[in-house]
Motif scaffolding. Sequence first.
Motif, PDB file in Angstrom:
ATOM      1  N   ASP A 139      10.867  -6.087   4.800  1.00  0.00           N
ATOM      2  CA  ASP A 139      10.381  -7.397   4.368  1.00  0.00           C
ATOM      3  C   ASP A 139      10.541  -7.567   2.854  1.00  0.00           C
ATOM      4  N   LEU A 140      10.246  -6.510   2.094  1.00  0.00           N
ATOM      5  CA  LEU A 140      10.340  -6.587   0.635  1.00  0.00           C
ATOM      6  C   LEU A 140      11.753  -6.362   0.122  1.00  0.00           C
ATOM      7  N   GLY A 141      12.575  -5.687   0.908  1.00  0.00           N
ATOM      8  CA  GLY A 141      13.942  -5.402   0.476  1.00  0.00           C
ATOM      9  C   GLY A 141      14.029  -4.242  -0.493  1.00  0.00           C
ATOM     10  N   ARG A 142      13.017  -3.378  -0.504  1.00  0.00           N
ATOM     11  CA  ARG A 142      12.982  -2.220  -1.399  1.00  0.00           C
ATOM     12  C   ARG A 142      11.911  -1.254  -0.899  1.00  0.00           C
ATOM     13  N   PRO A 143      11.895  -0.018  -1.427  1.00  0.00           N
ATOM     14  CA  PRO A 143      10.810   0.906  -1.053  1.00  0.00           C
ATOM     15  C   PRO A 143       9.461   0.380  -1.556  1.00  0.00           C
ATOM     16  N   LEU A 144       8.401   0.758  -0.883  1.00  0.00           N
ATOM     17  CA  LEU A 144       7.061   0.286  -1.252  1.00  0.00           C
ATOM     18  C   LEU A 144       6.560   0.964  -2.523  1.00  0.00           C
ATOM     19  N   TYR A 145       5.879   0.189  -3.350  1.00  0.00           N
ATOM     20  CA  TYR A 145       5.188   0.749  -4.511  1.00  0.00           C
ATOM     21  C   TYR A 145       3.898   1.411  -4.043  1.00  0.00           C
ATOM     22  N   VAL A 179       1.220   5.025  21.214  1.00  0.00           N
ATOM     23  CA  VAL A 179       1.558   5.009  19.788  1.00  0.00           C
ATOM     24  C   VAL A 179       0.484   5.763  18.994  1.00  0.00           C
ATOM     25  N   ALA A 180       0.902   6.814  18.320  1.00  0.00           N
ATOM     26  CA  ALA A 180      -0.006   7.600  17.482  1.00  0.00           C
ATOM     27  C   ALA A 180      -0.155   6.934  16.123  1.00  0.00           C
ATOM     28  N   ALA A 181      -1.205   7.301  15.405  1.00  0.00           N
ATOM     29  CA  ALA A 181      -1.475   6.680  14.106  1.00  0.00           C
ATOM     30  C   ALA A 181      -0.335   6.928  13.114  1.00  0.00           C
ATOM     31  N   GLY A 182       0.212   8.128  13.103  1.00  0.00           N
ATOM     32  CA  GLY A 182       1.321   8.428  12.190  1.00  0.00           C
ATOM     33  C   GLY A 182       2.556   7.599  12.491  1.00  0.00           C
ATOM     34  N   ASP A 183       2.848   7.441  13.777  1.00  0.00           N
ATOM     35  CA  ASP A 183       3.993   6.618  14.187  1.00  0.00           C
ATOM     36  C   ASP A 183       3.767   5.154  13.836  1.00  0.00           C
ATOM     37  N   ALA A 184       2.533   4.697  14.008  1.00  0.00           N
ATOM     38  CA  ALA A 184       2.211   3.304  13.679  1.00  0.00           C
ATOM     39  C   ALA A 184       2.413   3.052  12.195  1.00  0.00           C
ATOM     40  N   ARG A 185       1.981   3.999  11.357  1.00  0.00           N
ATOM     41  CA  ARG A 185       2.130   3.839   9.917  1.00  0.00           C
ATOM     42  C   ARG A 185       3.599   3.837   9.516  1.00  0.00           C
ATOM     43  N   THR A 186       4.382   4.735  10.111  1.00  0.00           N
ATOM     44  CA  THR A 186       5.819   4.796   9.809  1.00  0.00           C
ATOM     45  C   THR A 186       6.510   3.495  10.215  1.00  0.00           C
ATOM     46  N   THR A 187       6.160   2.975  11.377  1.00  0.00           N
ATOM     47  CA  THR A 187       6.749   1.721  11.859  1.00  0.00           C
ATOM     48  C   THR A 187       6.414   0.566  10.927  1.00  0.00           C
ATOM     49  N   LEU A 188       5.132   0.467  10.534  1.00  0.00           N
ATOM     50  CA  LEU A 188       4.726  -0.630   9.650  1.00  0.00           C
ATOM     51  C   LEU A 188       5.302  -0.480   8.249  1.00  0.00           C
ATOM     52  N   ALA A 189       5.397   0.747   7.754  1.00  0.00           N
ATOM     53  CA  ALA A 189       5.986   0.963   6.429  1.00  0.00           C
ATOM     54  C   ALA A 189       7.450   0.558   6.414  1.00  0.00           C
ATOM     55  N   SER A 190       8.141   0.851   7.494  1.00  0.00           N
ATOM     56  CA  SER A 190       9.539   0.443   7.606  1.00  0.00           C
ATOM     57  C   SER A 190       9.664  -1.082   7.641  1.00  0.00           C
ATOM     58  N   ALA A 191       8.783  -1.731   8.399  1.00  0.00           N
ATOM     59  CA  ALA A 191       8.805  -3.200   8.468  1.00  0.00           C
ATOM     60  C   ALA A 191       8.479  -3.816   7.115  1.00  0.00           C
ATOM     61  N   ALA A 192       7.527  -3.231   6.394  1.00  0.00           N
ATOM     62  CA  ALA A 192       7.156  -3.754   5.075  1.00  0.00           C
ATOM     63  C   ALA A 192       8.292  -3.570   4.071  1.00  0.00           C
ATOM     64  N   ALA A 193       8.938  -2.399   4.096  1.00  0.00           N
ATOM     65  CA  ALA A 193      10.064  -2.152   3.182  1.00  0.00           C
ATOM     66  C   ALA A 193      11.222  -3.096   3.477  1.00  0.00           C
ATOM     67  N   PHE A 244       5.025  -9.403   3.656  1.00  0.00           N
ATOM     68  CA  PHE A 244       4.184  -8.335   3.138  1.00  0.00           C
ATOM     69  C   PHE A 244       3.931  -8.603   1.653  1.00  0.00           C
ATOM     70  N   PRO A 245       2.676  -8.451   1.199  1.00  0.00           N
ATOM     71  CA  PRO A 245       2.341  -8.771  -0.199  1.00  0.00           C
ATOM     72  C   PRO A 245       3.096  -7.893  -1.196  1.00  0.00           C
ATOM     73  N   ARG A 246       3.634  -8.541  -2.216  1.00  0.00           N
ATOM     74  CA  ARG A 246       4.353  -7.825  -3.274  1.00  0.00           C
ATOM     75  C   ARG A 246       3.402  -7.411  -4.379  1.00  0.00           C
ATOM     76  N   ALA A 247       3.603  -6.219  -4.883  1.00  0.00           N
ATOM     77  CA  ALA A 247       2.821  -5.737  -6.019  1.00  0.00           C
ATOM     78  C   ALA A 247       3.728  -5.674  -7.248  1.00  0.00           C
ATOM     79  N   VAL A 248       3.097  -5.677  -8.402  1.00  0.00           N
ATOM     80  CA  VAL A 248       3.813  -5.499  -9.658  1.00  0.00           C
ATOM     81  C   VAL A 248       3.666  -4.032 -10.027  1.00  0.00           C
ATOM     82  N   PRO A 249       4.738  -3.351 -10.420  1.00  0.00           N
ATOM     83  CA  PRO A 249       4.606  -1.936 -10.770  1.00  0.00           C
ATOM     84  C   PRO A 249       3.531  -1.739 -11.848  1.00  0.00           C
TER      85      PRO A 249
END
Length: 119
Positions: free
Chosen positions: A78-84, A62-76, A26-31
């Motif tokens: 992947d990054l090893g931290r909460p998403l910016y 799979v509802a849209a809200g569940d899909a977003r929660t699942t992907l956000a968890s996978a991204a976090a 998942f792409p990393r952003a700079v704060p």
Amino acid sequence: MRSTERPTRRVTGRPTRTDTAVDAHFPRAVPGEEYERFARAMWRQGERWFRRHANEIAGPEVAAGDARTTLASAAATDLGRPLYHQEENLLSELLQRLWHDPNKPAEHGVPEIPSFLLD
């Protein structure tokens, strides 16, 4: 006393490998980074990441809200931290553009046949 001679080592600017490894994380952003710039630079990497994780949100149940929660968890994970904030926005845009509603008919480039022609 130091020598004024320069080293004779050759410096080259060419890469030693011709094939470049594709990053599927998942792409990393700079704060504080500007979102538009981040999204332009990282969109393709985000698409690769989304396609890699699309099977986790596949299926009509799979509802849209569940899909977003699942992907956000996978991204976090992947990054090893909460998403910016920028990463959250990118995830939302990827989900909106690339995830297909199960109730929507599949678009395969085949035109729909009008009902009056089917008789």
